[in-house]
Each structure stands twice: as C-alpha cells, then as structure tokens.
Scaffold this motif. Structure first.
Motif, PDB file in Angstrom:
ATOM      1  N   THR A  59       9.154   7.734   3.757  1.00 27.85           N
ATOM      2  CA  THR A  59       9.295   6.235   2.562  1.00 27.85           C
ATOM      3  C   THR A  59      11.033   6.425   2.431  1.00 27.85           C
TER       4      THR A  59
ATOM      5  N   ASN B 275       5.672   4.209   4.347  1.00 27.76           N
ATOM      6  CA  ASN B 275       5.671   3.139   3.310  1.00 27.76           C
ATOM      7  C   ASN B 275       6.751   3.233   2.626  1.00 27.76           C
TER       8      ASN B 275
ATOM      9  N   HIS C 247       5.749   0.353   7.642  1.00 25.05           N
ATOM     10  CA  HIS C 247       5.192   0.204   6.313  1.00 25.05           C
ATOM     11  C   HIS C 247       3.652  -0.165   6.317  1.00 25.05           C
ATOM     12  N   HIS C 248       2.842   0.889   5.396  1.00 23.16           N
ATOM     13  CA  HIS C 248       1.648   0.995   5.237  1.00 23.16           C
ATOM     14  C   HIS C 248       1.137   0.809   6.531  1.00 23.16           C
TER      15      HIS C 248
ATOM     16  N   VAL D  62       2.060   0.879  -4.375  1.00 23.00           N
ATOM     17  CA  VAL D  62       2.618   1.689  -3.182  1.00 23.00           C
ATOM     18  C   VAL D  62       1.389   2.903  -3.254  1.00 23.00           C
TER      19      VAL D  62
ATOM     20  N   GLN E 112      -1.628   2.375  -1.701  1.00 24.55           N
ATOM     21  CA  GLN E 112      -1.421   2.294  -0.401  1.00 24.55           C
ATOM     22  C   GLN E 112      -1.540   3.486   0.240  1.00 24.55           C
ATOM     23  N   VAL E 113      -0.687   4.547  -0.191  1.00 15.02           N
ATOM     24  CA  VAL E 113      -0.443   5.733   0.294  1.00 15.02           C
ATOM     25  C   VAL E 113      -1.702   6.741   0.435  1.00 15.02           C
TER      26      VAL E 113
END
Length: 273
Positions: A178, A112, A96-97, A156, A159-160
């Motif tokens: 994801t 993510n 994630h991230h 989200v 971040q993406v």
C-alpha cells in the motif's frame, strides 16, 4: 525461493532524474541481483500516465525476467487519472484491489493504494478542520473524489478485508503493498511545528495496521513517509518503508549523493520460500 525487491517514492520528476538512463541502471541492478519481483509502493511521478509508462517500459527492459508491480501513491493521482479509473483500471502491472499468487510458493501479493482518515495526527482538531487545512495547504487538494477522506478510507478497508478473508480461506501467506502509513509508530510529532503535525493527518490510518494484524499478514510494504524508518515487527506482521524521498533545492532527504545510490540503499529485499 522467490526474491522480492521493494521500493517507493522515487519521485522521478521532482528529483529531476533522467528516467531513461535510470531505468536502464535499475533494470541491470535487478537482473544482477536475480530479483523475481520488483514492487513499487507508489509516487513515481506527479502524473499517473507517466507512472504507467515507466512501469511498462521497465517491464519491457526486464523482458519478463523480473515481474514489476505497482500501486498508486497520492502524487501519481495528481494528474492523468480519475478516482473511478484508479478503482477500475485493469493493467497487468497495477495491483490496486488485486492479488497475485506467486508461482511455486504459498505466497499471495495483495495491493491497495490506500488512503487516510486523519487518525495518525495528534492535533486536537475536528475532521472538518483537518479537511479545511488539507484543502488549503496539502498537495492532495487537487485530487477529486466522491466522498470525504474518511469515506474513502472505509472503502479501502472494505476492499482490503475482502482480499484478506479470501487469502485466509485459501491458506495463503500474504505480502501486502500500500502507499499510506499503516502504523502510528512511524509518525513523528514536532512540539513546535504545527504544519508538520497537521500533515501527519494525511499520512495514513491506524485502522489499516489493525486490520493487517488481525489477519496476521506477514509482510507489509508502504511508502509516503520519507524519514527512512527501520523495519518494524508488530505481532506477526513486519512493516517495511523503502522510500527514496526528495532531493532538490527545497529539501534533501537522501542518505546518498545521487539518485541511483539512494535507490540502491533504500531498496528492500525479501525472500519468499
């Protein structure tokens, strides 16, 4: 050439699977098929700690021959983890991230967990009504977060996009993982089932697909949806859902008679050159 295996929504606890035995069978199958990366797009257990333990144990069984990476689905988030921990956890298998460049290729894996903003539902109700319905009927009602669902989805997306901008700057091809659904094309509305149609609001967001296609992401793995849709190509982006789904006294979504056969049937494979 790198071989990537993809899965999601194994739901070991809901499906009452003997995890130790199944893990051994999965490891042997991945070995036999010379897989380099095994990606899991969330929903291993209804408890994040159990999900992490599974991934760690599977990685140990695979002895570094197969790299296992996962992100959290909404079921993983139900117990054993806070919102802050989900966002900041540094664990080698948890993507994630995070991103990982695939050695010997020009490919980058980006992960993510994702979230939703109600945009996949065709129900003509307000965001307040969607939130009220979620808190009354949806499993995610127990997940504590600092803002609204739309606030969380905006985080989200930020971040993406940051990760995708960097990948473009670095001239990388991207495989993005994801949990939540990024395209409305995968959503089925029912003319006589309002509960089903309301639940579509918690499936994902059209904004995610728009963002991924804006940056010409090559491959997208997602989960959450158990209807076993075929892969879809939209512009330059190919979408894959490899969910195993539920098999219990309340629901049978499997296409095969047992978990291992269903897992194998739903396992996706990609070759990254």
């Amino acid at each position: 050439m790198i071989k990537v295996a993809m899965s999601s929504d194994n739901h070991f606890d809901i499906n009452r699977v003997d995890v130790a035995k199944m893990m051994q069978k999965q490891a042997e199958y991945l070995w036999a098929n010379q897989v380099d990366y095994y990606l899991i797009a969330g929903d291993l257990f209804n408890d994040f700690e159990k999900s992490v333990a599974y991934v760690k144990n599977l990685s140990q069984l695979l002895a570094g021959l197969v790299q296992v990476r996962f992100i959290a689905g909404n079921h993983d988030m139900l117990r054993g983890i806070s919102f802050q921990e989900l966002e900041t956890l540094q664990q080698p298998n948890y993507l994630h991230h995070q991103f990982e460049d695939v050695v010997g290729t020009n490919w980058r894996l980006i992960g993510n967990n994702g979230w939703y903003d109600y945009s996949l539902s065709n129900q003509n109700v307000s965001s307040t009504d969607f939130a009220r319905w979620k808190n009354a009927y949806w499993v995610d009602q127990t997940i504590v977060q600092p803002g609204s669902d739309r606030d969380r989805l905006e985080l989200v997306l930020q971040q993406v996009e940051s990760q995708l901008k960097q990948a473009k700057k670095d001239h990388k091809n991207v495989l993005f993982m994801t949990h939540f659904v990024p395209k409305k094309n995968f959503i089925i509305d029912s003319p006589d089932q309002r509960m089903w149609n309301m639940s579509n609001a918690m499936m994902g967001s059209v904004k995610m697909g728009e963002l991924l296609e804006k940056y010409e992401v090559a491959y997208v793995l997602f989960g959450h949806l158990h209807i076993h849709p075929a892969p879809l190509k939209s512009n330059q982006t190919s979408y894959y859902n490899q969910s195993v789904g539920y098999h219990n006294k309340h629901s049978n979504e499997w296409l095969e008679p047992d978990f291992f056969a269903q897992w194998k049937r739903r396992l996706g494979m990609l070759l990254l050159e």
